[in-house]
Write a protein that holds these residues in place. Sequence first.
Motif, mmCIF file in Angstrom:
data_model
loop_
_atom_site.group_PDB
_atom_site.id
_atom_site.type_symbol
_atom_site.label_atom_id
_atom_site.label_comp_id
_atom_site.label_asym_id
_atom_site.label_seq_id
_atom_site.Cartn_x
_atom_site.Cartn_y
_atom_site.Cartn_z
ATOM 1 N N ASN A 124 -43.633 49.397 -9.005
ATOM 2 C CA ASN A 124 -44.333 49.521 -10.271
ATOM 3 C C ASN A 124 -43.899 48.378 -11.178
ATOM 4 O O ASN A 124 -42.835 48.427 -11.795
ATOM 5 N N PHE A 125 -44.736 47.357 -11.283
ATOM 6 C CA PHE A 125 -44.391 46.201 -12.100
ATOM 7 C C PHE A 125 -44.479 46.515 -13.592
ATOM 8 O O PHE A 125 -43.941 45.774 -14.406
ATOM 9 N N ALA A 153 -37.814 44.309 -18.727
ATOM 10 C CA ALA A 153 -37.642 42.952 -19.249
ATOM 11 C C ALA A 153 -37.803 42.936 -20.769
ATOM 12 O O ALA A 153 -37.007 42.313 -21.487
ATOM 13 N N VAL A 154 -38.812 43.626 -21.264
ATOM 14 C CA VAL A 154 -39.026 43.696 -22.713
ATOM 15 C C VAL A 154 -37.873 44.432 -23.385
ATOM 16 O O VAL A 154 -37.426 44.056 -24.470
ATOM 17 N N ALA A 155 -37.368 45.477 -22.721
ATOM 18 C CA ALA A 155 -36.278 46.273 -23.292
ATOM 19 C C ALA A 155 -35.025 45.438 -23.518
ATOM 20 O O ALA A 155 -34.393 45.527 -24.578
ATOM 21 N N ILE A 156 -34.652 44.618 -22.532
ATOM 22 C CA ILE A 156 -33.421 43.837 -22.700
ATOM 23 C C ILE A 156 -33.620 42.741 -23.743
ATOM 24 O O ILE A 156 -32.695 42.420 -24.500
ATOM 25 N N LEU A 157 -34.820 42.194 -23.826
ATOM 26 C CA LEU A 157 -35.103 41.223 -24.885
ATOM 27 C C LEU A 157 -34.970 41.878 -26.259
ATOM 28 O O LEU A 157 -34.453 41.282 -27.198
ATOM 29 N N THR A 187 -46.051 35.208 -13.028
ATOM 30 C CA THR A 187 -45.513 36.073 -14.082
ATOM 31 C C THR A 187 -44.616 37.145 -13.491
ATOM 32 O O THR A 187 -43.561 37.470 -14.051
ATOM 33 N N ARG A 188 -45.018 37.713 -12.352
ATOM 34 C CA ARG A 188 -44.214 38.751 -11.703
ATOM 35 C C ARG A 188 -42.837 38.219 -11.331
ATOM 36 O O ARG A 188 -41.832 38.916 -11.473
ATOM 37 N N ILE A 189 -42.787 36.978 -10.871
ATOM 38 C CA ILE A 189 -41.500 36.392 -10.483
ATOM 39 C C ILE A 189 -40.563 36.315 -11.685
ATOM 40 O O ILE A 189 -39.387 36.684 -11.601
ATOM 41 N N GLY A 190 -41.073 35.845 -12.811
ATOM 42 C CA GLY A 190 -40.254 35.749 -14.019
ATOM 43 C C GLY A 190 -39.837 37.111 -14.538
ATOM 44 O O GLY A 190 -38.680 37.310 -14.927
#
Length: 355
Positions: free
Chosen positions: A7-8, A15-19, A286-289
């Motif tokens: 589930n991407f 990713a958004v959470a840690i930012l 984008t998925r890789i990043g």
Amino acid sequence: MNVKGRNFGLDLARAVAILAVALIHASAFFLTSYGRETVEFSVGNLFDSAARIGVPLFLMISGALMLDETRPITVKKILGKYVKNILLLLYFWSLLYAVVTQILLPIYTDTPVSIRGFLAALLYGHYHMWYLFMVVGLYLVTPFLRAFVKRENRQLVQLFLVLAVLMQFVPTVCTALSKCSNLWASIDVLPYFTRWLSQFKLSFFSQYTAYYVLGWYITHMGVSTPWKRYVWYGASAVSLLATIWFVQMSGDYANGYSELNLLILVYSSGVFLLLNQIGQPLGKATRIGVLALSKSSFGIYIIHPIVLELLRMAVPYHRIPALYIVVSYVVVLAISWVVTVLISKLPVLKHTVRM
């Protein structure tokens, strides 16, 4: 789901959470150190309010995964793997932070070393490690939640969420409003309403389990009707604006930013829903990043506060708060990410940056 069942949307949310968590710590200084009539407070409030999705997103991700009825998660696995691993990580990093903040930094700044301070830092962890203690608690109640959080129990789950909002999140808003007589001097009934709710003693529905269960609900049950999603997104945006306004007008960031505040619940859950929607059709690049940032999220979370503290010692704030927040945020994030990647390459220490 996408590619081998991954589930991407959850990776994007992580990713958004840690930012967001890193941004909270980069901007919090301007709220705790300046009055609400200053530019510093106002700028800090804008950044900090927007970033308050960080912890709720992590909680909803955990709920989406740990309460997934298709995953074979037993009590033995929870205790022998998840809880044990978090406690080991917690006290490994607590020891490291205690040594740095209570011994090395005092020696460097020529201030007395406190043994009591060292032991307290070791026992309770650095300020940001409260989250790890709380996650251990959530993992311990996971077997009980998994007993009823299932697709066939949709209405039961909905009832749980309604009661959780009523018993935990609404009283927090009432308490915050009742303290701000300069905003709503006429609302004297709120303390009585809060006390009335407390009479029912429904503590089972308190604290952070609502995020945990809501993460499962949004991910696995979803919101299929487009107009309902748009209403949720709209409510999320309004909640963010209301948070900014409330903190700016009252200066009460402790209640305004609380994860147990209804506004933060609505704001963060709307963002989580949106990220679940847009995460599925992500392009390959984008998925890789996103995956790279997602996999490094724990390392960045655990490392960035000390990097931020050292940066502020080296480059103290002078003026232009927005510029200072953005630059320090980017620098701290980049250094923390690089350090995490480097540690992840080492044979034994790689386990210390993986949750």
